[in-house]
Write a protein that holds these residues in place. Structure first.
Motif, PDB file in Angstrom:
ATOM      1  N   CYS A   1      51.028  11.982  -5.268  1.00 13.52           N
ATOM      2  CA  CYS A   1      51.174  13.245  -6.000  1.00 13.52           C
ATOM      3  C   CYS A   1      49.835  13.724  -6.550  1.00 13.52           C
ATOM      4  O   CYS A   1      49.007  12.928  -6.968  1.00 13.52           O
ATOM      5  CB  CYS A   1      52.161  13.055  -7.143  1.00 13.52           C
ATOM      6  SG  CYS A   1      52.520  14.584  -8.048  1.00 13.52           S
TER       7      CYS A   1
ATOM      8  N   ASP B   1      49.387  15.218  -9.285  1.00 15.17           N
ATOM      9  CA  ASP B   1      49.375  15.121 -10.744  1.00 15.17           C
ATOM     10  C   ASP B   1      48.092  14.382 -11.152  1.00 15.17           C
ATOM     11  O   ASP B   1      47.845  13.264 -10.695  1.00 15.17           O
ATOM     12  CB  ASP B   1      50.614  14.310 -11.178  1.00 15.17           C
ATOM     13  CG  ASP B   1      50.778  14.231 -12.683  1.00 15.17           C
ATOM     14  OD1 ASP B   1      49.771  14.227 -13.412  1.00 15.17           O
ATOM     15  OD2 ASP B   1      51.933  14.133 -13.123  1.00 15.17           O
TER      16      ASP B   1
ATOM     17  N   GLY C   1      54.536  15.781  -5.696  1.00 14.28           N
ATOM     18  CA  GLY C   1      55.465  14.669  -5.585  1.00 14.28           C
ATOM     19  C   GLY C   1      54.989  13.536  -4.687  1.00 14.28           C
ATOM     20  O   GLY C   1      55.570  12.468  -4.675  1.00 14.28           O
TER      21      GLY C   1
ATOM     22  N   HIS D   1      55.232   8.340  -8.320  1.00 13.89           N
ATOM     23  CA  HIS D   1      54.782   7.811  -9.617  1.00 13.89           C
ATOM     24  C   HIS D   1      55.747   8.138 -10.757  1.00 13.89           C
ATOM     25  O   HIS D   1      56.502   9.115 -10.689  1.00 13.89           O
ATOM     26  CB  HIS D   1      53.388   8.359  -9.946  1.00 13.89           C
ATOM     27  CG  HIS D   1      53.363   9.819 -10.271  1.00 13.89           C
ATOM     28  ND1 HIS D   1      53.461  10.284 -11.563  1.00 13.89           N
ATOM     29  CD2 HIS D   1      53.253  10.914  -9.479  1.00 13.89           C
ATOM     30  CE1 HIS D   1      53.407  11.609 -11.552  1.00 13.89           C
ATOM     31  NE2 HIS D   1      53.283  12.025 -10.301  1.00 13.89           N
TER      32      HIS D   1
ATOM     33  N   CYS E   1      56.968  11.794 -12.813  1.00 12.94           N
ATOM     34  CA  CYS E   1      56.530  12.846 -11.890  1.00 12.94           C
ATOM     35  C   CYS E   1      57.290  14.134 -12.208  1.00 12.94           C
ATOM     36  O   CYS E   1      58.490  14.103 -12.504  1.00 12.94           O
ATOM     37  CB  CYS E   1      56.815  12.414 -10.449  1.00 12.94           C
ATOM     38  SG  CYS E   1      56.197  13.605  -9.230  1.00 12.94           S
ATOM     39  N   GLY E   2      56.586  15.258 -12.111  1.00 11.94           N
ATOM     40  CA  GLY E   2      57.243  16.553 -12.320  1.00 11.94           C
ATOM     41  C   GLY E   2      58.422  16.764 -11.392  1.00 11.94           C
ATOM     42  O   GLY E   2      59.370  17.482 -11.729  1.00 11.94           O
TER      43      GLY E   2
HETATM   44 ZN   LIG Z   1      53.989  13.821  -9.598  1.00 11.81          ZN
END
Ligand SMILES: [Zn+2]
Length: 196
Positions: free
Chosen positions: A36, A38, A83, A111, A114-115
């Motif tokens: 991801c 992020d 993701g 992870h 995660c969003g």
């Molecule tokens: Zn994520």
């Protein structure tokens, strides 16, 4: 008008795209880690390199005598998207298996926090319908849009990579969970083909 075509491989007199041996001599690409984007998950490639122990990440660029960037020592390549989903990686997996001949591992990492665990697929689709007046409901398999269960999403992505024609059958595929607070990696499953 600016023309950048002098920077294309196919325009170089020494390059023959019909007799292309691959870029393996310039870059020893061995593995791709899909994770991801992020920023809290940015350390995943380092953790994966430490886990396997035989990867070079990050590598160093190799310069020729004129100072041109002609290669790298890196073996582990990073592929990040929302993701860390396999669906968003397939075009790169296919392209890299054209340009390189020695790719061994595909590694998927999802992870913690995660969003993609904050919504359900229909909520994404409804927001596009209501706010952006667009129908994205048929663009992807809904299992590829959100993470509803880490065990299922990681297995789904390993299976998606294995079943895709974009993945050469010789490749080893791994699925991991990464805890962003502790930095701990957990290998959930691997799909290792029996050597021919
Ligand atoms: Zn994520």
């Amino acid at each position: 008008m600016t023309n950048f075509s002098e920077h294309e491989f196919r325009k170089q007199p020494w390059f023959d795209q019909n007799n292309f041996p691959g870029f393996d001599q310039a870059i020893p690409m061995k593995s791709i880690v899909i994770y991801c984007f992020d920023p809290r998950a940015a350390n995943i490639p380092n953790a994966i390199a430490a886990y396997f122990g035989d990867e070079v990440y990050p590598g160093e660029n190799i310069l020729d005598e004129a100072g041109n960037n002609v290669g790298s020592t890196q073996t582990l390549f990073t592929l990040s998207n929302a993701g860390g989903r396999a669906i968003g990686a397939l075009q790169s997996v296919a392209t890299m298996n054209h340009l390189f001949n020695n790719l061994e591992r595909l590694i998927v990492v999802h992870h913690s926090f995660c969003g993609a665990t904050s919504f359900e697929p229909n909520q994404l689709i409804e927001k596009f319908h209501d706010h952006y007046h667009a129908d994205i409901s048929n663009m992807w398999n809904h299992d590829d849009l959100a993470i509803l269960d880490y065990d299922k999403s990681i297995r789904h992505d390993v299976e998606l990579l294995r079943s895709s024609p974009a993945t050469p059958k010789k490749m080893k595929i791994y699925g991991f969970f990464y805890d962003i607070n502790s930095g701990k990696l957990t290998e959930l499953l691997s799909d290792i083909p029996v050597a021919a």
